[in-house]
Design an enzyme around this catalytic site. Structure first.
Site, PDB file in Angstrom:
ATOM      1  N   ASP A  38     -10.578  -0.829  -6.311  1.00 19.22           N
ATOM      2  CA  ASP A  38      -9.773  -1.368  -5.205  1.00 19.22           C
ATOM      3  C   ASP A  38      -9.552  -2.853  -5.447  1.00 19.22           C
ATOM      4  O   ASP A  38     -10.304  -3.495  -6.180  1.00 19.22           O
ATOM      5  CB  ASP A  38     -10.482  -1.159  -3.856  1.00 19.22           C
ATOM      6  CG  ASP A  38      -9.499  -1.190  -2.699  1.00 19.22           C
ATOM      7  OD1 ASP A  38      -9.117  -0.106  -2.206  1.00 19.22           O
ATOM      8  OD2 ASP A  38      -9.086  -2.298  -2.273  1.00 19.22           O
ATOM      9  N   ILE A  39      -8.547  -3.384  -4.794  1.00 24.02           N
ATOM     10  CA  ILE A  39      -8.250  -4.812  -4.961  1.00 24.02           C
ATOM     11  C   ILE A  39      -9.239  -5.671  -4.156  1.00 24.02           C
ATOM     12  O   ILE A  39      -9.418  -6.841  -4.428  1.00 24.02           O
ATOM     13  CB  ILE A  39      -6.782  -5.116  -4.588  1.00 24.02           C
ATOM     14  CG1 ILE A  39      -6.364  -6.496  -5.066  1.00 24.02           C
ATOM     15  CG2 ILE A  39      -6.531  -4.983  -3.090  1.00 24.02           C
ATOM     16  CD1 ILE A  39      -4.978  -6.534  -5.620  1.00 24.02           C
ATOM     17  N   TYR A 157       9.090   1.912   0.360  1.00 21.54           N
ATOM     18  CA  TYR A 157       7.941   2.801   0.116  1.00 21.54           C
ATOM     19  C   TYR A 157       8.421   4.225  -0.212  1.00 21.54           C
ATOM     20  O   TYR A 157       7.940   4.852  -1.164  1.00 21.54           O
ATOM     21  CB  TYR A 157       7.070   2.788   1.368  1.00 21.54           C
ATOM     22  CG  TYR A 157       5.938   3.785   1.400  1.00 21.54           C
ATOM     23  CD1 TYR A 157       4.745   3.528   0.723  1.00 21.54           C
ATOM     24  CD2 TYR A 157       6.031   4.957   2.145  1.00 21.54           C
ATOM     25  CE1 TYR A 157       3.686   4.424   0.787  1.00 21.54           C
ATOM     26  CE2 TYR A 157       4.982   5.852   2.207  1.00 21.54           C
ATOM     27  CZ  TYR A 157       3.813   5.582   1.531  1.00 21.54           C
ATOM     28  OH  TYR A 157       2.769   6.466   1.596  1.00 21.54           O
ATOM     29  N   LYS A 161       7.860   6.218  -3.722  1.00 21.29           N
ATOM     30  CA  LYS A 161       7.149   7.505  -3.817  1.00 21.29           C
ATOM     31  C   LYS A 161       8.032   8.559  -4.488  1.00 21.29           C
ATOM     32  O   LYS A 161       7.567   9.309  -5.339  1.00 21.29           O
ATOM     33  CB  LYS A 161       6.704   7.985  -2.431  1.00 21.29           C
ATOM     34  CG  LYS A 161       5.550   7.169  -1.830  1.00 21.29           C
ATOM     35  CD  LYS A 161       4.244   7.466  -2.535  1.00 21.29           C
ATOM     36  CE  LYS A 161       3.057   6.723  -1.938  1.00 21.29           C
ATOM     37  NZ  LYS A 161       1.830   6.855  -2.733  1.00 21.29           N
TER      38      LYS A 161
HETATM   39  N1  SER Z   1       1.799   7.286   6.686  1.00 24.84           N
HETATM   40  C1  SER Z   1       2.624   6.583   5.770  1.00 24.84           C
HETATM   41  C2  SER Z   1       3.276   5.425   6.404  1.00 24.84           C
HETATM   42  O1  SER Z   1       3.412   5.433   7.603  1.00 24.84           O
HETATM   43  C3  SER Z   1       3.683   7.479   5.228  1.00 24.84           C
HETATM   44  O2  SER Z   1       3.212   8.077   4.082  1.00 24.84           O
HETATM   45  O3  SER Z   1       3.690   4.542   5.720  1.00 24.84           O
END
Ligand code: SER
Length: 341
Positions: A38-39, A157, A161
């Site tokens: 972990d960082i 994000y 992914k």
């Molecule tokens: N639970 C995450 C988020 O809210 C989604 O993968 O960013």
């Protein structure tokens, strides 16, 4: 003669919500040493469950070399990531961590496989954030979505992914396909698109599905909570023990039975209002109000109401143990009460 190295399972993002649950489970069942990475300093709670605790940045290649100096990595759970809300504040940094970080770990998997001659299992948590519904009407009309539908994420994000799922598939199937000496990269990439996760023991940081866990953890501590989405907001969720079981089950699944590198899973999908009512009945003094943050609302509105998880059920026997009632009555309420008592 090279020094014999110990067989290990590497967990990145060890301090995170999933890392906690997963490391406890691996410590009970693994036939290999657990390396926690972990960082930040590894949570002392995890100390006796890991053979090694490494503090470092997955963007630092030298740090990754240190990991493999002593251990032979056979399995990687690459959990480290910047979540969806946090990533919107620093999108380029999120891309570095979420994409370049994953690439570094995939490269490590290739190298490890070349050393010990076995395929390295690479478990990757993907997310409902890979989906992008253009508007609420479409979201409501679509209902539960399949893995191949609506892959149009609106967050950094989600883009990260979705792309990393593709990178994983590339490393598993097509790595250096034009090289004269092209051989199997030795990476057995398996990923799960998780719904929002709720843990009784930890609270998430920087996600957009955080309203549900935040609500119940606040209620248990007698704190007021202003929910940042509308009462009618609906996405799928799952209790953390089922999420950890799913990761373990996919890791253990017979490779021949897996027809894909990417799997949806889900357990229940209450509206925020329903979640608030259940929280109020468990903690009668709970002070929950709704004060939607229009921009975070927009992100949750772009995620589907539900997902189709037939592929997981068929290929590797996924079946969540906790429905919404059991999640509250048997998992969240007793454990959260004990935690804040
Ligand atoms: N639970 C995450 C988020 O809210 C989604 O993968 O960013």
């Amino acid at each position: 003669m090279p020094l014999p190295r110990r067989k290990a399972v590497l967990v990145t993002g060890a301090n995170g919500e999933m890392g906690h649950g997963l490391i406890q489970r691996l410590a009970q069942s693994a036939d290999a040493d657990v390396i926690a990475l972990d960082i930040r300093d590894i949570d002392p709670e995890l100390a006796d469950k890991c053979a090694a605790r490494i503090v470092g940045d997955i963007l630092d290649p030298r740090m990754l070399e240190r990991v493999v100096a002593e251990y032979e990595v056979h399995t990687i759970f690459h959990l480290a990531a910047l979540l969806s809300t946090r990533a919107e504040f620093t999108p380029e940094t999120a891309h570095e961590v979420n994409v370049q970080g994953t690439l570094n770990l995939l490269k490590l998997a290739v190298e490890q496989s070349r050393w010990h001659g076995r395929r390295v299992k690479f478990l990757f948590p993907s997310s409902i954030a890979v989906y992008g519904m253009p508007d609420l009407e479409t979201k409501r009309g679509a209902g539960a979505v399949k893995e191949t539908e609506w892959n149009l994420p609106s967050t950094m994000y989600g883009c990260n992914k979705l792309y990393c799922e593709q990178l994983g598939r590339y490393y598993a199937r097509h790595y250096r396909q034009l090289a004269v000496d092209s051989t199997d990269a030795g990476v057995d990439f398996r990923s799960i698109r998780f719904p929002g996760l709720i843990s009784a023991f930890t609270v998430p940081h920087g996600g957009t599905s955080d309203y549900a866990p935040e609500m119940i953890h606040a209620a248990a501590q007698g704190l007021p909570y202003a929910c940042f989405v509308r009462p009618d907001t609906r996405i799928s969720f799952m209790a953390m023990p089922d999420a950890i079981d799913a990761l373990m089950a996919l890791m253990e699944a017979d490779a021949e039975r897996l027809t894909s590198h990417v799997y949806n899973i889900t357990a229940f999908n209450p509206s925020a209002q329903e979640f608030a009512e259940l929280t109020r009945s468990a903690f009668p003094g709970a002070q929950i109000t709704f004060e939607p943050d229009l921009r975070r609302q927009g992100i949750v509105d772009s995620w589907p109401e539900d997902v189709v998880d037939t592929r997981s059920r068929t290929d590797w026997g996924f079946a969540p143990k906790y429905d919404l009632r059991r999640t509250f009555e048997e998992y969240l309420v007793p454990n959260i009460r004990a935690r804040y008592a």
